[in-house]
Design a protein around this motif. Structure first.
Motif, short mmCIF file in Angstrom:
data_model
loop_
_atom_site.label_atom_id
_atom_site.label_comp_id
_atom_site.label_asym_id
_atom_site.label_seq_id
_atom_site.Cartn_x
_atom_site.Cartn_y
_atom_site.Cartn_z
N LYS A 122 2.63 6.86 -6.80
CA LYS A 122 1.51 7.79 -7.31
C LYS A 122 2.23 9.17 -7.07
O LYS A 122 2.16 10.02 -8.02
CB LYS A 122 0.38 7.74 -6.43
CG LYS A 122 -0.68 8.51 -6.96
CD LYS A 122 -2.13 8.31 -6.22
CE LYS A 122 -3.13 9.46 -6.61
NZ LYS A 122 -4.50 9.31 -5.94
N VAL A 123 2.80 9.41 -6.00
CA VAL A 123 3.35 10.61 -5.66
C VAL A 123 4.69 11.08 -6.60
O VAL A 123 4.78 12.13 -7.34
CB VAL A 123 3.87 10.77 -4.09
CG1 VAL A 123 4.58 12.06 -3.87
CG2 VAL A 123 2.56 10.78 -3.17
N GLN B 12 4.90 14.02 -9.31
CA GLN B 12 6.08 14.90 -9.09
C GLN B 12 7.04 15.16 -10.34
O GLN B 12 7.57 15.94 -11.01
CB GLN B 12 7.07 14.61 -7.84
CG GLN B 12 6.47 14.80 -6.60
CD GLN B 12 7.16 14.43 -5.40
OE1 GLN B 12 8.16 13.70 -5.67
NE2 GLN B 12 7.02 14.99 -4.16
N SER B 13 7.08 13.96 -11.08
CA SER B 13 7.80 13.63 -12.21
C SER B 13 7.09 14.55 -13.30
O SER B 13 7.70 15.16 -14.18
CB SER B 13 7.85 12.18 -12.71
OG SER B 13 8.80 11.49 -11.59
N LYS B 14 5.81 14.25 -13.47
CA LYS B 14 5.08 15.17 -14.42
C LYS B 14 5.36 16.59 -14.31
O LYS B 14 5.28 17.41 -15.29
CB LYS B 14 3.55 14.61 -14.34
CG LYS B 14 3.11 13.45 -14.89
CD LYS B 14 1.83 13.23 -15.48
CE LYS B 14 0.73 13.66 -14.43
NZ LYS B 14 -0.81 13.24 -14.70
N GLU B 15 5.11 16.97 -12.90
CA GLU B 15 5.34 18.37 -12.72
C GLU B 15 6.73 18.88 -13.06
O GLU B 15 6.96 19.82 -13.92
CB GLU B 15 5.24 18.76 -11.15
CG GLU B 15 5.43 20.29 -10.88
CD GLU B 15 5.11 20.58 -9.43
OE1 GLU B 15 5.57 21.67 -8.93
OE2 GLU B 15 4.60 19.68 -8.79
N LYS B 16 7.88 18.09 -12.94
CA LYS B 16 9.13 18.53 -13.21
C LYS B 16 9.37 18.23 -14.89
O LYS B 16 10.16 19.34 -15.49
CB LYS B 16 10.17 17.62 -12.49
CG LYS B 16 10.41 18.06 -11.17
CD LYS B 16 11.20 16.82 -10.64
CE LYS B 16 11.23 16.89 -9.06
NZ LYS B 16 11.96 15.88 -8.17
N LEU B 17 8.57 17.50 -15.67
CA LEU B 17 8.63 17.37 -16.97
C LEU B 17 8.17 18.66 -17.73
O LEU B 17 8.53 19.12 -18.64
CB LEU B 17 8.03 16.20 -17.61
CG LEU B 17 8.71 14.90 -17.33
CD1 LEU B 17 7.96 13.79 -17.75
CD2 LEU B 17 9.97 15.00 -18.24
N GLY B 18 7.11 19.36 -16.76
CA GLY B 18 6.35 20.46 -17.25
C GLY B 18 7.16 21.63 -16.94
O GLY B 18 7.24 22.41 -18.00
N ALA C 67 0.88 -1.13 0.02
CA ALA C 67 0.03 -0.09 -0.01
C ALA C 67 0.83 1.14 0.17
O ALA C 67 0.34 2.37 -0.84
CB ALA C 67 -0.96 0.08 1.25
N ILE C 68 1.98 1.43 0.78
CA ILE C 68 2.87 2.27 0.97
C ILE C 68 3.60 2.47 -0.53
O ILE C 68 3.78 3.64 -1.04
CB ILE C 68 3.66 2.08 1.98
CG1 ILE C 68 2.91 2.32 3.32
CG2 ILE C 68 4.94 3.44 1.87
CD1 ILE C 68 3.82 2.15 4.64
N LEU C 69 3.86 1.47 -1.20
CA LEU C 69 4.63 1.54 -2.33
C LEU C 69 3.67 2.18 -3.56
O LEU C 69 4.27 2.82 -4.08
CB LEU C 69 5.00 -0.02 -2.90
CG LEU C 69 5.70 -0.03 -4.27
CD1 LEU C 69 6.90 -1.05 -4.02
CD2 LEU C 69 4.91 -0.20 -5.48
N ASP C 70 2.37 1.70 -3.52
CA ASP C 70 1.55 2.22 -4.52
C ASP C 70 1.29 3.54 -4.22
O ASP C 70 1.31 4.77 -5.17
CB ASP C 70 0.30 1.72 -4.42
CG ASP C 70 0.22 0.03 -4.91
OD1 ASP C 70 1.14 -0.07 -5.65
OD2 ASP C 70 -0.62 -0.76 -4.63
N GLU C 71 1.37 4.33 -3.06
CA GLU C 71 1.14 5.73 -2.56
C GLU C 71 2.36 6.26 -3.05
O GLU C 71 2.31 7.35 -3.61
CB GLU C 71 0.86 5.93 -1.21
CG GLU C 71 0.75 7.29 -0.99
CD GLU C 71 -0.39 7.98 -1.56
OE1 GLU C 71 -0.66 9.12 -1.85
OE2 GLU C 71 -1.55 7.11 -1.80
#
Length: 282
Positions: free
Chosen positions: A59-60, A64-70, A52-56
């Motif tokens: 997701k985070v 964050q990666s999408k934001e940095k790619l932006g 459950a923690i791995l999935d969370e």
């Protein structure tokens, strides 16, 4: 249309490689795939003690990666608003070498461009672990850019070769298009005590000459049993713009790359380094 993959870990070295790439291809139509793979970061997170923690965390990390790619997208729109360039941005949960290799196959990529080192930026080594893995195993030419290196036209290229390999036309054509506009000099560097070439070597030498028929070629033979030391010595204090080697069985580069540990890699390269894979590709 030149198709280029640029892995990023959002380090300064990775951003520098992106800037180098768009400058290198500023006069060509280009398709740039900027890719971030984050599985290692998730798996190595010490807080991951359950699924459950791995999935969370996954997701985070994705958000964050999408934001940095932006952020990279915004910077590229500012520094390189080139109408001939199209950009694609991907954040994916995967191991970088596998992600890049799959993308090479999917889009039939011409070139991978990345920094010699990434986020850890250990100056005691020439190549970071991700760069080493991609140079070794990805089925595509790889151009690695040293820390802080700004683009300069490849007017002097050094290409160590023993003339034993029948090079692939597609990869020589890639190098040809990189140098043809600059009246470049390609120095073919051969390490041997014997000046005489075999018939196989003569035929491969002729093939290279035909591939670069409008480029000035220079042949330099140097006696040396230690290829790595010979290359380092030749590059020392030379204003070379690009080093080119081929990663293939029994090649100079195979003997250098396939050491037991990365820290044994002896090439001290502070120049852009193009590794060609010499594989059959369409």
């Amino acid at each position: 249309m030149r198709k280029v993959i640029i892995p990023t870990d959002f380090s300064e070295n990775a951003l520098n490689a992106i800037k180098y790439a768009v400058e290198l291809l500023k006069y060509e139509r280009g398709e740039f795939h900027i890719v971030h793979a984050y599985a290692e970061k998730v798996y190595e997170n010490e807080e991951v003690v359950s699924r459950a923690i791995l999935d969370e965390v996954r997701k985070v990390e994705h958000e964050q990666s999408k934001e940095k790619l932006g952020n990279i997208k915004s910077e590229l729109q500012h520094i390189s608003p080139n109408p001939n360039h199209n950009y694609f941005y991907t954040a994916t949960f995967g191991i970088l070498v596998d992600v890049v290799n799959d993308l090479v196959e999917d889009i039939n990529a011409d070139l991978v461009i990345m920094g010699t080192r990434g986020l850890t930026n250990d100056r005691q080594i020439t190549f970071g672990s991700n760069t080493m893995q991609i140079m070794k195993y990805v089925r595509c030419p790889v151009l690695s850019i040293p820390e802080g290196h700004s683009y300069t036209a490849p007017k002097w290229v050094v290409f160590p070769t023993d003339f034993m390999l029948p090079y692939k036309r597609r990869e020589l054509k890639l190098l040809y298009t990189m140098v043809a506009s600059y009246r470049s000099l390609i120095t073919l560097l051969y390490f041997s005590e014997n000046q005489q070439l075999s018939f196989r070597q003569q035929d491969n030498k002729k093939f290279i000459e035909e591939a670069f028929k409008n480029v000035e070629l220079e042949y330099v033979t140097q006696p040396s049993d230690d290829i790595t030391a010979g290359i380092n010595h030749y590059l020392q204090n030379q204003s070379v713009d690009l080093l080119v080697m081929v990663n293939s069985r029994h090649s100079y580069l195979e003997n250098i790359l396939f050491q037991s540990t990365i820290d044994k890699i002896g090439l001290q390269i502070q120049k852009p380094f193009l590794v060609m894979q010499n594989l059959n590709r369409d």
